[in-house]
Design an enzyme around this catalytic site. Structure first.
Site, PDB file in Angstrom:
ATOM      1  N   SER A  72      47.746  40.789  35.705  1.00 49.29           N
ATOM      2  CA  SER A  72      46.305  40.329  35.992  1.00 49.29           C
ATOM      3  C   SER A  72      46.272  39.897  37.623  1.00 49.29           C
ATOM      4  O   SER A  72      45.352  39.816  38.166  1.00 49.29           O
ATOM      5  CB  SER A  72      45.764  39.392  35.287  1.00 49.29           C
ATOM      6  OG  SER A  72      45.428  39.775  34.114  1.00 49.29           O
ATOM      7  N   LYS A  75      43.752  41.717  40.076  1.00 48.32           N
ATOM      8  CA  LYS A  75      42.498  41.320  40.081  1.00 48.32           C
ATOM      9  C   LYS A  75      42.179  40.772  41.442  1.00 48.32           C
ATOM     10  O   LYS A  75      41.184  40.553  41.887  1.00 48.32           O
ATOM     11  CB  LYS A  75      42.129  40.205  39.214  1.00 48.32           C
ATOM     12  CG  LYS A  75      42.157  40.690  37.591  1.00 48.32           C
ATOM     13  CD  LYS A  75      41.627  39.562  36.690  1.00 48.32           C
ATOM     14  CE  LYS A  75      41.511  40.066  35.270  1.00 48.32           C
ATOM     15  NZ  LYS A  75      42.865  40.088  34.656  1.00 48.32           N
ATOM     16  N   SER A 132      40.761  34.614  34.414  1.00 50.34           N
ATOM     17  CA  SER A 132      41.387  36.089  34.316  1.00 50.34           C
ATOM     18  C   SER A 132      40.796  36.730  33.213  1.00 50.34           C
ATOM     19  O   SER A 132      41.429  37.730  32.734  1.00 50.34           O
ATOM     20  CB  SER A 132      42.807  35.990  34.082  1.00 50.34           C
ATOM     21  OG  SER A 132      43.279  37.266  34.455  1.00 50.34           O
TER      22      SER A 132
END
Length: 399
Positions: A72, A75, A132
């Protein structure tokens, strides 16, 4: 007989010489080990870097260019593109975003958006940064680019412009375990710096520990709590973000940023064995940086004299500093006394164009040159024409 005695002495000396040779090798190894043990923090993660954000200078690196799955932490690039569009005026924080079936279908870390559910851009930013949310990331990607695939293409273009040479994305959230989705500790630091330096308001979101959003769907209205996945914002003084990530392929990753005494550091950890290890490693990197680094910034420089312009409409051109000078000391010493040398022409010929280089400032600490910055013209001056001379002559008599 005498020759035999000499030979016996030589044979006796050979084991002694061999012993001292081994001793010397061992001592070298010990000193080498001591040197390595003090060259940086002890980390369990195989890849890590520490960067000073303002200068972009790397302070520490460990296997920084090996391609790994970022999970993640992907991102961060998604957020860069979101804020690119916000600052360009293409979207606003209050714009409504409708969740698609594809966005709803995202697994992993999510905020459980329903198909057809409408949330504002700002709410989805919070869902991405704090919790997230994979579903929130895809919803924003589709809102901006029409499809996740097109948004990911823009992510890769943005990465290329930033010089992220060992990065390739195939989704906007990092959920995939594909070998084609990769980056490096070096490149994560680069995109982290781009986000926090260009869009510092991101830290207002990434430093939120808990937040509540409202789901309003056909099933009714309900609250949903967001809790930050980055525990360092509560446990490490000065930490205000930035992004965690973990999958079975990626291990535990983290890009953390903290600031103390005007020193902004970015700590990146990839493939740590567990979530505690990534927090410990990231904190160890930040500790290392704050203990060794200090930054000198010429934040209030004195004004510079104008440069005479020959044959120009005006007799001189104003100049200004091309940028703020910053110097990062990484050896534990603090720069206190700095001298400057201004190099510029005695005069220039018109025309002069605003923004062009007029000279440079050289910064010294003692005899050591710390760096240079350009001095630029802050105004344009065209060549003086005949009509200008005639006008001045007339003004002399009539004005």
């Amino acid at each position: 007989m005498r020759n035999n005695k000499i030979l016996r002495k030589k044979y006796l000396l050979l084991p002694l010489c061999f012993f001292f040779l081994l001793l010397h090798i061992c001592m070298i190894s010990v000193y080498a080990g001591q040197e390595n043990s003090t060259s940086g923090p002890e980390l369990s993660a195989p890849s890590a870097v520490l960067m000073e954000a303002e200068t972009g200078q790397f302070v520490y690196a460990k296997d920084k260019d090996t391609r790994r799955s970022p999970a993640s932490v992907t991102k961060i690039m998604t957020l860069i593109l979101i804020f690119d569009h916000l600052h360009a005026g293409d979207i606003s924080l209050t714009d409504p975003v409708t969740t698609s079936a594809h966005a709803k279908s995202m697994g992993g870390s999510q905020v459980f958006l329903e198909e057809g559910e409408i949330q504002t851009v700002e709410t989805l930013i919070k869902c991405i940064v704090i919790a997230s949310g994979n579903d929130a990331s895809v919803a924003m990607a589709e809102f901006i680019s029409g499809s996740e695939q097109e948004f990911v293409a823009q992510m890769n273009l943005r990465a290329d412009r930033l010089g992220m040479k060992n990065t390739h994305f195939i989704d906007c959230c990092g959920l995939t375990d594909s070998d084609e989705h990769y980056t490096t500790a070096n490149d994560i630091a680069i995109m982290s710096r781009e986000l926090i330096v260009k869009y510092p308001e991101i830290l207002d979101y990434s430093s939120i520990w808990m937040e509540t959003i409202i789901h309003e769907t056909s099933q009714g209205i309900k609250e949903f709590g967001l809790t930050n996945t980055n525990r360092l914002i509560r446990t490490y003084p000065g930490c205000r973000g930035l992004k965690t990530g973990s999958t079975s392929k990626a291990g535990f990753c983290l890009s953390a940023t903290a600031e103390r005494n005007s020193l902004k550091l970015i700590s990146v950890v990839m493939a740590a064995p567990d979530y505690k290890a990534r927090l410990k490693d990231a904190a160890a990197l930040l500790d290392y940086g704050f203990s060794r680094c200090s930054i000198y910034e010429d934040s209030t420089p004195e004004s510079l004299p104008a440069i005479p312009v020959k044959r120009g409409l005006h007799r001189s051109a104003a100049v200004q500093y091309g940028k703020t000078f910053r110097y990062l000391s990484t050896d534990g010493t603090k720069i206190t006394t700095v001298n400057k040398k201004y190099i510029h022409p005695a005069s220039v010929n018109a025309p002069v164009k605003k923004g062009e280089k007029a000279g440079e400032i050289i910064y010294f600490s003692g005899q050591k040159e710390l760096g240079r910055i350009p001095v630029i013209y802050s105004e344009s001056i065209r060549i003086r024409k005949y009509t200008d001379c005639l006008k001045d002559t007339l003004c002399t008599f009539w004005c």
